[in-house]
Design an enzyme around this catalytic site. Sequence first.
Site, PDB file in Angstrom:
ATOM      1  N   ASP A 179       0.828  -1.212   0.000  1.00 37.71           N
ATOM      2  CA  ASP A 179       0.000   0.000   0.000  1.00 37.71           C
ATOM      3  C   ASP A 179       0.863   1.264   0.000  1.00 37.71           C
ATOM      4  O   ASP A 179       1.973   1.264   0.539  1.00 37.71           O
ATOM      5  CB  ASP A 179      -0.904  -0.019   1.250  1.00 37.71           C
ATOM      6  CG  ASP A 179      -2.070   0.955   1.099  1.00 37.71           C
ATOM      7  OD1 ASP A 179      -2.361   1.373  -0.032  1.00 37.71           O
ATOM      8  OD2 ASP A 179      -2.677   1.301   2.129  1.00 37.71           O
TER       9      ASP A 179
ATOM     10  N   HIS B 267       2.493   3.375  -8.924  1.00 33.99           N
ATOM     11  CA  HIS B 267       2.378   1.931  -9.194  1.00 33.99           C
ATOM     12  C   HIS B 267       3.616   1.444  -9.954  1.00 33.99           C
ATOM     13  O   HIS B 267       4.141   0.368  -9.677  1.00 33.99           O
ATOM     14  CB  HIS B 267       1.110   1.636  -9.994  1.00 33.99           C
ATOM     15  CG  HIS B 267      -0.162   1.989  -9.255  1.00 33.99           C
ATOM     16  ND1 HIS B 267      -0.369   1.641  -7.937  1.00 33.99           N
ATOM     17  CD2 HIS B 267      -1.280   2.661  -9.642  1.00 33.99           C
ATOM     18  CE1 HIS B 267      -1.572   2.080  -7.556  1.00 33.99           C
ATOM     19  NE2 HIS B 267      -2.127   2.708  -8.550  1.00 33.99           N
TER      20      HIS B 267
ATOM     21  N   LEU C 101      10.734 -20.829  -4.996  1.00 33.33           N
ATOM     22  CA  LEU C 101       9.766 -19.987  -4.276  1.00 33.33           C
ATOM     23  C   LEU C 101       8.371 -20.094  -4.895  1.00 33.33           C
ATOM     24  O   LEU C 101       8.208 -19.953  -6.104  1.00 33.33           O
ATOM     25  CB  LEU C 101      10.227 -18.521  -4.340  1.00 33.33           C
ATOM     26  CG  LEU C 101       9.279 -17.487  -3.713  1.00 33.33           C
ATOM     27  CD1 LEU C 101       9.316 -17.566  -2.190  1.00 33.33           C
ATOM     28  CD2 LEU C 101       9.636 -16.078  -4.179  1.00 33.33           C
TER      29      LEU C 101
HETATM   30  C1  FPP Z   1      -2.000   0.078  -3.374  1.00 33.64           C
HETATM   31  O1  FPP Z   1      -1.547   1.407  -3.278  1.00 33.64           O
HETATM   32  C2  FPP Z   1      -1.392  -0.578  -4.523  1.00 33.64           C
HETATM   33  C3  FPP Z   1      -2.070  -1.108  -5.578  1.00 33.64           C
HETATM   34  C4  FPP Z   1      -3.547  -1.099  -5.668  1.00 33.64           C
HETATM   35  C5  FPP Z   1      -1.362  -1.691  -6.733  1.00 33.64           C
HETATM   36  C6  FPP Z   1      -0.199  -2.559  -6.413  1.00 33.64           C
HETATM   37  C7  FPP Z   1       0.599  -2.730  -7.634  1.00 33.64           C
HETATM   38  C8  FPP Z   1       1.935  -2.704  -7.659  1.00 33.64           C
HETATM   39  C9  FPP Z   1       2.806  -2.625  -6.472  1.00 33.64           C
HETATM   40  C10 FPP Z   1       2.579  -2.758  -8.999  1.00 33.64           C
HETATM   41  C11 FPP Z   1       3.438  -3.930  -9.266  1.00 33.64           C
HETATM   42  C12 FPP Z   1       2.819  -5.226  -8.968  1.00 33.64           C
HETATM   43  C13 FPP Z   1       3.129  -6.370  -9.602  1.00 33.64           C
HETATM   44  C14 FPP Z   1       2.631  -7.650  -9.060  1.00 33.64           C
HETATM   45  C15 FPP Z   1       3.968  -6.402 -10.801  1.00 33.64           C
HETATM   46  P1  FPP Z   1      -2.610   2.593  -3.318  1.00 33.64           P
HETATM   47  O2  FPP Z   1      -2.789   2.992  -4.728  1.00 33.64           O
HETATM   48  O3  FPP Z   1      -3.859   2.166  -2.614  1.00 33.64           O
HETATM   49  O4  FPP Z   1      -1.881   3.695  -2.506  1.00 33.64           O
HETATM   50  P2  FPP Z   1      -2.526   4.827  -1.587  1.00 33.64           P
HETATM   51  O5  FPP Z   1      -3.068   4.148  -0.370  1.00 33.64           O
HETATM   52  O6  FPP Z   1      -1.366   5.697  -1.273  1.00 33.64           O
HETATM   53  O7  FPP Z   1      -3.568   5.522  -2.414  1.00 33.64           O
END
Ligand code: FPP
Length: 243
Positions: A12, A29, A123
Amino acid sequence: MTTPQHIAIIMDGNGRWAEARGLPRHAGHQEGVRPVRMCIEESARRGVGALTLFAFSSENWQRPAVEVSSLMQLFLDAIDREVDDLHENKVRLRFIGDRRSLSVKLQARMAASEELMAANPGLRLQVAVSYGGRWDIVQAARRLAAAVASGSLALDAIDETRFARELALGDVPDPDLFIRTGGDHRISNFLLWNLAYTEIHVCESLWPDFDLAAFDAALEAFANRERRFGLTRQQVEERARSA
Ligand code: FPP
């Protein structure tokens, strides 16, 4: 130091990371891919058996369409870019979640990469996309109900062990350590069943900032936990002595 055999992570804070820099959320992201790679490499290197990453929840579909489509493109690109390397490193990749809402193209890439790595001994990497813990429990209940209705399963045969086998992670031991970055103390509909006795580590770093030192700190915090699984400390000590 006790190493967790299964680590589950809610990654997050990508949005906040980007907003703090005046960048679009998508930039956060994209930056989030680096710590994903680090966690996979470090988990494999340290003999962690399984790693489960929450990449996109059932609820994330409600985000602005532009963010959803850029995330889907990011997953496609990441699969294309990383598959060979993961395979070479004997990682066994699998996706968990409700795939029906994903594009045909993404579903095909997921299936092909899973097939390629299905026999790998390294893994076990689970990436949760379009996943929700409640969805997972409901689909397990449906499968069991269908088996009972068809006469192939006795109602009395359903217990916790049998139920757990029908979950998306039915063949993976429950996580020992759950890490959440971004500071929020929530499970957010992640592995609701599987996290029953998992040690929780909330880290203030936003996901793009989650580095080796933060990963080490999580493992160290885990090693210092006393896991009792509902027993008393005395019982735990006695069991450890007689093991
Ligand atoms: C949450 O942060 C994150 C996500 C919804 C997306 C997670 C994706 C990645 C880490 C990209 C790479 C992943 C892979 C598997 C290649 P948020 O957007 O909710 O953050 P915020 O709480 O600050 O708004």
